[in-house]
Design an enzyme around this catalytic site. Structure first.
Site, PDB file in Angstrom:
ATOM      1  N   GLY A 268      -5.199   3.141  18.307  1.00  0.00           N
ATOM      2  CA  GLY A 268      -4.203   2.363  17.388  1.00  0.00           C
ATOM      3  C   GLY A 268      -3.596   3.375  16.373  1.00  0.00           C
TER       4      GLY A 268
ATOM      5  N   LYS B 172       0.927  -1.101   0.126  1.00  0.00           N
ATOM      6  CA  LYS B 172       0.132  -0.121   0.030  1.00  0.00           C
ATOM      7  C   LYS B 172       0.835   1.213  -0.322  1.00  0.00           C
ATOM      8  CE  LYS B 172      -4.029  -2.085   2.309  1.00  0.00           C
ATOM      9  NZ  LYS B 172      -5.113  -1.907   3.353  1.00  0.00           N
TER      10      LYS B 172
ATOM     11  N   GLY C 118      -1.788   1.313   9.737  1.00  0.00           N
ATOM     12  CA  GLY C 118      -2.389   1.820   8.285  1.00  0.00           C
ATOM     13  C   GLY C 118      -3.857   2.276   8.146  1.00  0.00           C
TER      14      GLY C 118
ATOM     15  N   ASN D  76      -4.852   1.807  -1.992  1.00  0.00           N
ATOM     16  CA  ASN D  76      -5.201   0.503  -2.003  1.00  0.00           C
ATOM     17  C   ASN D  76      -6.279   0.384  -3.356  1.00  0.00           C
ATOM     18  OD1 ASN D  76      -7.548   1.941  -0.981  1.00  0.00           O
ATOM     19  ND2 ASN D  76      -8.460   0.187  -0.002  1.00  0.00           N
TER      20      ASN D  76
HETATM   21  P1  NAP Z   1      -1.900  -2.280  11.553  1.00  0.00           P
HETATM   22  O1  NAP Z   1      -1.160  -1.498  10.674  1.00  0.00           O
HETATM   23  O2  NAP Z   1      -1.132  -3.744  11.838  1.00  0.00           O
HETATM   24  O3  NAP Z   1      -2.251  -1.458  12.727  1.00  0.00           O
HETATM   25  C1  NAP Z   1      -2.942  -1.941  13.918  1.00  0.00           C
HETATM   26  C2  NAP Z   1      -2.498  -0.945  15.064  1.00  0.00           C
HETATM   27  O4  NAP Z   1      -3.053  -1.480  16.133  1.00  0.00           O
HETATM   28  C3  NAP Z   1      -0.970  -1.028  15.355  1.00  0.00           C
HETATM   29  O5  NAP Z   1      -0.497   0.043  14.652  1.00  0.00           O
HETATM   30  C4  NAP Z   1      -1.042  -0.618  16.758  1.00  0.00           C
HETATM   31  O6  NAP Z   1      -0.922   0.674  17.202  1.00  0.00           O
HETATM   32  C5  NAP Z   1      -2.330  -1.310  17.245  1.00  0.00           C
HETATM   33  N1  NAP Z   1      -2.071  -2.669  17.792  1.00  0.00           N
HETATM   34  C6  NAP Z   1      -1.673  -3.764  17.029  1.00  0.00           C
HETATM   35  N2  NAP Z   1      -1.481  -4.637  17.768  1.00  0.00           N
HETATM   36  C7  NAP Z   1      -2.163  -4.461  19.145  1.00  0.00           C
HETATM   37  C8  NAP Z   1      -2.468  -5.156  20.310  1.00  0.00           C
HETATM   38  N3  NAP Z   1      -2.025  -6.537  20.556  1.00  0.00           N
HETATM   39  N4  NAP Z   1      -2.769  -4.324  21.266  1.00  0.00           N
HETATM   40  C9  NAP Z   1      -3.198  -3.051  21.320  1.00  0.00           C
HETATM   41  N5  NAP Z   1      -3.184  -2.346  20.011  1.00  0.00           N
HETATM   42  C10 NAP Z   1      -2.406  -2.825  18.979  1.00  0.00           C
HETATM   43  O7  NAP Z   1      -3.332  -3.033  10.948  1.00  0.00           O
HETATM   44  P2  NAP Z   1      -4.292  -1.857  10.037  1.00  0.00           P
HETATM   45  O8  NAP Z   1      -4.076  -2.401   8.758  1.00  0.00           O
HETATM   46  O9  NAP Z   1      -4.457  -0.584  10.436  1.00  0.00           O
HETATM   47  O10 NAP Z   1      -5.809  -2.940  10.325  1.00  0.00           O
HETATM   48  C11 NAP Z   1      -6.194  -2.804  11.667  1.00  0.00           C
HETATM   49  C12 NAP Z   1      -7.591  -3.250  11.825  1.00  0.00           C
HETATM   50  O11 NAP Z   1      -8.531  -2.772  10.895  1.00  0.00           O
HETATM   51  C13 NAP Z   1      -7.554  -4.860  11.490  1.00  0.00           C
HETATM   52  O12 NAP Z   1      -8.434  -5.579  12.191  1.00  0.00           O
HETATM   53  C14 NAP Z   1      -8.215  -4.734   9.887  1.00  0.00           C
HETATM   54  O13 NAP Z   1      -9.109  -5.984   9.415  1.00  0.00           O
HETATM   55  C15 NAP Z   1      -9.235  -3.546  10.133  1.00  0.00           C
HETATM   56  N6  NAP Z   1      -9.309  -2.835   8.971  1.00  0.00           N
HETATM   57  C16 NAP Z   1     -10.889  -2.956   8.394  1.00  0.00           C
HETATM   58  C17 NAP Z   1     -11.323  -2.377   7.257  1.00  0.00           C
HETATM   59  C18 NAP Z   1     -12.765  -2.369   6.929  1.00  0.00           C
HETATM   60  O14 NAP Z   1     -13.125  -1.897   5.794  1.00  0.00           O
HETATM   61  N7  NAP Z   1     -13.508  -2.660   8.039  1.00  0.00           N
HETATM   62  C19 NAP Z   1     -10.330  -1.725   6.651  1.00  0.00           C
HETATM   63  C20 NAP Z   1      -8.922  -1.531   6.958  1.00  0.00           C
HETATM   64  C21 NAP Z   1      -8.499  -2.227   8.086  1.00  0.00           C
HETATM   65  P3  NAP Z   1      -0.174   1.184  18.434  1.00  0.00           P
HETATM   66  O15 NAP Z   1       1.186   0.455  18.197  1.00  0.00           O
HETATM   67  O16 NAP Z   1       0.116   2.575  18.166  1.00  0.00           O
HETATM   68  O17 NAP Z   1      -0.750   0.782  19.583  1.00  0.00           O
END
Ligand code: NAP
Length: 264
Positions: free
Chosen positions: A138, A65, A141, A86
């Site tokens: 959080g 991305k 991404g 995306n």
């Molecule tokens: P990501 O880049 O891995 O980021 C998630 C963030 O959450 C991390 O940067 C971290 O922030 C925090 N985090 C990760 N593990 C954690 C833990 N064990 N405890 C507490 N905080 C934690 O993931 P992403 O791509 O942003 O996606 C996040 C979620 O959104 C996923 O579940 C994904 O499926 C969902 N999503 C949904 C949609 C939709 O259309 N509904 C679209 C995109 C993503 P810190 O380090 O700052 O704490």
């Protein structure tokens, strides 16, 4: 025949392929197919575009991305602000334009959620939104698309992270740790958005560590997680009378936005 598809490094199960294959069938769109293109490196993108003359549009997933940006000829304003793409539209002259449909999916679903929760006409929504402040849990991404959408809707927000580093502090104007969340902050921030993967299947017993006891019926909890349909974060909020929504509508809206972009 028009080809659409998904690029990523490892593509095992894909929501997009299922979604578009069913859409083409349901809507009797006979001249389109949706394929998975695994690229060992993003440097393989120009060859893919060259070798697939019927390719009209692509979705982009992990880990490309951000890496895809230098390969694009144009980038939509919201995607530029977010710093991630995306969706790619392959134009008739084979130039590439990048978009971020998570931004649109989140923004549209948030407006619908607030609209339905308040039973307000869309015309009165801006007044309601002026009174709202948000917490974004959080800093990954998806949180970037959420931040830009809130900025465009003029909803002030604080980001909440497990750790504050120089990098996250620079990228997020206002950032707190979970330990800093107290009654006053919860009282003054009525929209709480979970952008962490906590609570996603199969880890359904997990949820972000916020002081749920301070939530009230004035709060709105938005969980980007879409599986399970009711996460522990949502259940904790609903238990305090808060209005809650999961990420399913965002997921469908972002997919439909891709289709609109490819066909515009
Ligand atoms: P990501 O880049 O891995 O980021 C998630 C963030 O959450 C991390 O940067 C971290 O922030 C925090 N985090 C990760 N593990 C954690 C833990 N064990 N405890 C507490 N905080 C934690 O993931 P992403 O791509 O942003 O996606 C996040 C979620 O959104 C996923 O579940 C994904 O499926 C969902 N999503 C949904 C949609 C939709 O259309 N509904 C679209 C995109 C993503 P810190 O380090 O700052 O704490």
């Amino acid at each position: 025949m028009q080809t659409f598809g998904l690029i990523g490094k490892k593509l095992t199960h894909s929501f997009s392929k299922r979604y578009f294959t069913e859409k083409f069938k349901k809507e009797n769109i006979q001249n389109a197919i949706y394929e998975l293109f695994e690229l060992p490196t993003i440097a393989d993108l120009p060859a893919l575009i060259k070798n697939q003359p019927h390719l009209k549009g692509l979705n982009v997933t992990i880990p490309y991305k951000l890496e895809v940006l230098p390969f694009l000829d144009n980038i939509d304003v919201a995607a530029q602000k977010i710093g991630a793409v995306n969706v790619i539209k392959i134009n008739d002259n084979r130039t590439l334009t990048g978009y971020n449909s998570d931004y649109y999916g989140f923004k549209e679903s948030l407006l619908t959620f607030l609209h339905h929760s308040n039973r307000l006409p869309i015309s009165s929504m801006s007044e309601k939104m002026k009174s709202l402040k948000a917490l974004i849990l959080g800093t990954g991404g998806a949180s970037k698309a959420v931040r830009v959408a809130l900025e465009d809707l003029e909803i002030p927000y604080l980001s909440v992270s497990r750790t504050i580093t120089k990098e996250t502090a620079n990228a997020n104007n206002h950032i707190l740790t979970y330990e800093q969340l107290d009654e006053n902050i919860l009282k003054s921030h009525q929209l709480v958005i979970n952008t962490t993967p906590l609570g996603m299947y199969p880890q359904i017993e997990a949820c972000p560590e916020i002081p749920y006891q301070f939530l009230t019926s004035e709060h709105y909890l938005y969980d980007l997680v879409y599986n399970p349909e009711s996460t522990l974060f949502m259940q904790n909020g609903a238990g305090k009378g808060a209005k809650v929504i999961n990420g399913l509508q965002m997921l469908y809206l972002q997919a439909e936005k891709s289709w609109e972009i490819w066909n515009q």
